[in-house]
Write a protein that holds these residues in place. Sequence first.
Motif, PDB file in Angstrom:
ATOM      1  N   ASP A   1       0.826  -1.209   0.000  1.00  0.00           N
ATOM      2  CA  ASP A   1       0.000   0.000   0.000  1.00  0.00           C
ATOM      3  C   ASP A   1       0.859   1.257   0.000  1.00  0.00           C
TER       4      ASP A   1
ATOM      5  N   ARG B   1       2.380   1.689  -3.443  1.00  0.00           N
ATOM      6  CA  ARG B   1       1.341   2.119  -4.395  1.00  0.00           C
ATOM      7  C   ARG B   1       1.038   3.601  -4.221  1.00  0.00           C
TER       8      ARG B   1
ATOM      9  N   GLU C   1       3.825   5.646  -5.743  1.00  0.00           N
ATOM     10  CA  GLU C   1       3.744   5.684  -7.209  1.00  0.00           C
ATOM     11  C   GLU C   1       2.639   6.625  -7.685  1.00  0.00           C
TER      12      GLU C   1
ATOM     13  N   TYR D   1      -1.361   2.266 -13.694  1.00  0.00           N
ATOM     14  CA  TYR D   1      -0.631   2.664 -12.475  1.00  0.00           C
ATOM     15  C   TYR D   1       0.513   1.748 -12.230  1.00  0.00           C
TER      16      TYR D   1
END
Length: 101
Positions: A47, A50, A53, A101
């Motif tokens: 998490d 992510r 990013e 993503y």
Amino acid sequence: MRAMFLVLLSAPLLGGCVSTVKTIVTAPVKAVGQVADWSTTSQDEADRNRGREIRKREERLGKLTRERDKAAEKCRDGKEEQCQRAEVLEHEIEAEMAAPY
């Protein structure tokens, strides 16, 4: 009597021996567990990565958008090369938005 005396004297030594044996026996299990921790990614780490990013992507999009807006403003002032620059930046923004993503 003498044997009993030797057993009593050696009892404290055996306590340390048991502890050492326990350490030696459990060491491989602990090592395997540590390797498993190092080789896998926890959900919290995933998490966090992510989120990092996503923030980087938003920063790139913001930078491209600001550059495009500046170029478009100069384009309106009659600078043809800035019109081309604004167009290129628009394509870069579209490509960044289309990328997963």
